[in-house]
Design an enzyme around this catalytic site. Sequence first.
Site, PDB file in Angstrom:
ATOM      1  N   GLU A 178       0.772  -1.286  -0.166  1.00  0.00           N
ATOM      2  CA  GLU A 178       0.081  -0.033   0.202  1.00  0.00           C
ATOM      3  C   GLU A 178       0.850   1.245  -0.024  1.00  0.00           C
ATOM      4  O   GLU A 178       0.692   2.214   0.600  1.00  0.00           O
ATOM      5  CB  GLU A 178      -0.895  -0.067   1.172  1.00  0.00           C
ATOM      6  CG  GLU A 178      -1.975  -1.045   1.125  1.00  0.00           C
ATOM      7  CD  GLU A 178      -3.062  -1.031   2.287  1.00  0.00           C
ATOM      8  OE1 GLU A 178      -2.552  -0.487   3.240  1.00  0.00           O
ATOM      9  OE2 GLU A 178      -4.308  -1.617   2.152  1.00  0.00           O
ATOM     10  N   GLU A 375      -5.584  -8.149  -1.395  1.00  0.00           N
ATOM     11  CA  GLU A 375      -6.251  -7.684   0.037  1.00  0.00           C
ATOM     12  C   GLU A 375      -7.789  -7.413  -0.203  1.00  0.00           C
ATOM     13  O   GLU A 375      -7.887  -6.567  -1.030  1.00  0.00           O
ATOM     14  CB  GLU A 375      -5.556  -6.862   0.905  1.00  0.00           C
ATOM     15  CG  GLU A 375      -4.509  -6.980   1.615  1.00  0.00           C
ATOM     16  CD  GLU A 375      -3.960  -6.127   2.534  1.00  0.00           C
ATOM     17  OE1 GLU A 375      -4.640  -5.376   3.457  1.00  0.00           O
ATOM     18  OE2 GLU A 375      -2.588  -5.846   2.512  1.00  0.00           O
TER      19      GLU A 375
HETATM   20  C1  BG6 Z   1      -4.663  -2.733   4.782  1.00  0.00           C
HETATM   21  C2  BG6 Z   1      -3.330  -3.324   5.170  1.00  0.00           C
HETATM   22  O1  BG6 Z   1      -4.394  -1.619   4.701  1.00  0.00           O
HETATM   23  O2  BG6 Z   1      -5.723  -3.144   5.482  1.00  0.00           O
HETATM   24  C3  BG6 Z   1      -3.482  -4.415   6.490  1.00  0.00           C
HETATM   25  O3  BG6 Z   1      -2.516  -3.773   4.237  1.00  0.00           O
HETATM   26  C4  BG6 Z   1      -4.426  -4.207   7.218  1.00  0.00           C
HETATM   27  O4  BG6 Z   1      -2.100  -4.553   6.753  1.00  0.00           O
HETATM   28  C5  BG6 Z   1      -5.848  -4.270   6.379  1.00  0.00           C
HETATM   29  O5  BG6 Z   1      -4.540  -5.171   8.137  1.00  0.00           O
HETATM   30  C6  BG6 Z   1      -7.078  -4.269   7.063  1.00  0.00           C
HETATM   31  O6  BG6 Z   1      -7.083  -3.293   8.015  1.00  0.00           O
HETATM   32  P1  BG6 Z   1      -7.306  -3.140   9.568  1.00  0.00           P
HETATM   33  O7  BG6 Z   1      -6.758  -1.862  10.115  1.00  0.00           O
HETATM   34  O8  BG6 Z   1      -8.764  -3.389  10.000  1.00  0.00           O
HETATM   35  O9  BG6 Z   1      -6.490  -4.171  10.146  1.00  0.00           O
END
Ligand code: BG6
Length: 485
Positions: A178, A375
């Site tokens: 990211e 993701e």
């Molecule tokens: C992304 C990141 O922004 O979102 C992850 O790459 C992160 O590392 C994921 O865990 C989900 O976000 P959060 O804040 O709910 O863990």
Amino acid sequence: MTNKFPENFLWGAATSAGQVEGGWDKGGKGPSVLDVLGGSIDGSAFRIQTHEVKPDVYYPGQVASDFYHNFKEDIRLFAELGLKAYRMSIAWSRIFPNGDETEPNEEGLKFYDEVFHELKKYNIEPIVTILHYDAPLNLANKFGGWTSRDMINSYLNYCEVLFTRYKGKVKHWITFNEINCLLVPFGILTAGAVNIPIKSEENTKKIRIQALHHQFIASAKAVAMGHEIDEDNKIGCMIAYMCSYPLTCRPEDIRLAQEHDQIKNMLCGDVQVRGYYPRYAERYFKEKNIELQMLPEDEEILRKGKVDFYSMSYYMTNCIGIEEDQEMMSGNLVIGAKNPYLKATEWGWQIDPLGLRWVLNNVYDRYQIPIMIVENGMGTTDIVTEDDKVFDDYRIDYLSRHIDQMAKSIEDGVELIGYTPWSALDLVSLSGGTMRKRYGFIYVDTDDQGNGTLKRIKKESFYWYQNVIKTNGQEINGTKLNQFQ
Ligand code: BG6
């Protein structure tokens, strides 16, 4: 019906070292900037970051899901799930505890040798993120992290060790997780700039954009190096796609949304895929009084370090408009206006599967290179029943509706090559620093304070995803894909 997903589609799942491994001081590992991000009491985005490990602060990442001690069993479960790919990251401070030693830490390298060995045993392809927010703490203290150009050499030494040691074992690499999150205030923490208050956005904007430039140079040099060490290496960028729709059809809102898309989403892809800064960036920097410090060789470095594929995280969308009096929603480190047509998760992340089709088409039209969604997922409080079951039908609903839109995008012509939802197993939430916000197909028995047995429980979504993979995306939500059309 013809199957829309190609035969070799990389069905996978994702994690990151700093959020899943734990073992923060084991095997010679040094502390990283994530190791000193304490969990907030209310799970909100702004958390404590210190320059050192304080004994009286609870740092969830230090034990996390204890993948460090449990990886063999976890990978066996990934195999049972049917994963063809596992997106993981390497902890830089496991390889170079201080980030800048001349010799790597053999014990750290061996740990990943074993991880890759286990994955190979089950034919699971690793997709490796070189830096997922967890730069060595020493470099943060010494240089102020990526705000300093000095980070580049240390990062490249680290990359060289990885490309050489894991040659032939890893084919897909991602240079920075990211990378565009440096454009939002939280990015200043993950960039390792420990001394800078993250809430004063205007003060930090210049610093963050300069830090981003250092990461672009580091990434481009890493891409060139990775190709030289092994021409079979496929190296990608990774963008958090922060999609914001115009709040109304007012031309000012449309333009605002366009600028948001250019600066927050496209700028990084443009530099990393095309190899140069887009013209709109020059105007934007000028408007914000940002004088980017570039060396004469930088343009050529960027040109020579173009990525092979584009990868992204996609969780949610929101809206943007000029009217200030709006109900706001936040999610994945961004804040935007509420979209009245969307429902949100319990953390307020607005669920928008159709938005994924828009994003995929938008990105592919622009770059025409393979895309991976590395993701996508739903953070929730999961309940374990007395007989150790987790009925996460809401997660199945979320993921199946996104997969449906992926299939439609492939029909649109998008070259989508892989999907690694977040997350393979429960892990520490990045924004909240807690365990209670869970994303995994596999439940991990530990809470926000680190209490629990760390036992693994396969959730209902585990069995559902297993079937999705087995049928190559033909059967989602327990029904045939074409019933969703
Ligand atoms: C992304 C990141 O922004 O979102 C992850 O790459 C992160 O590392 C994921 O865990 C989900 O976000 P959060 O804040 O709910 O863990």
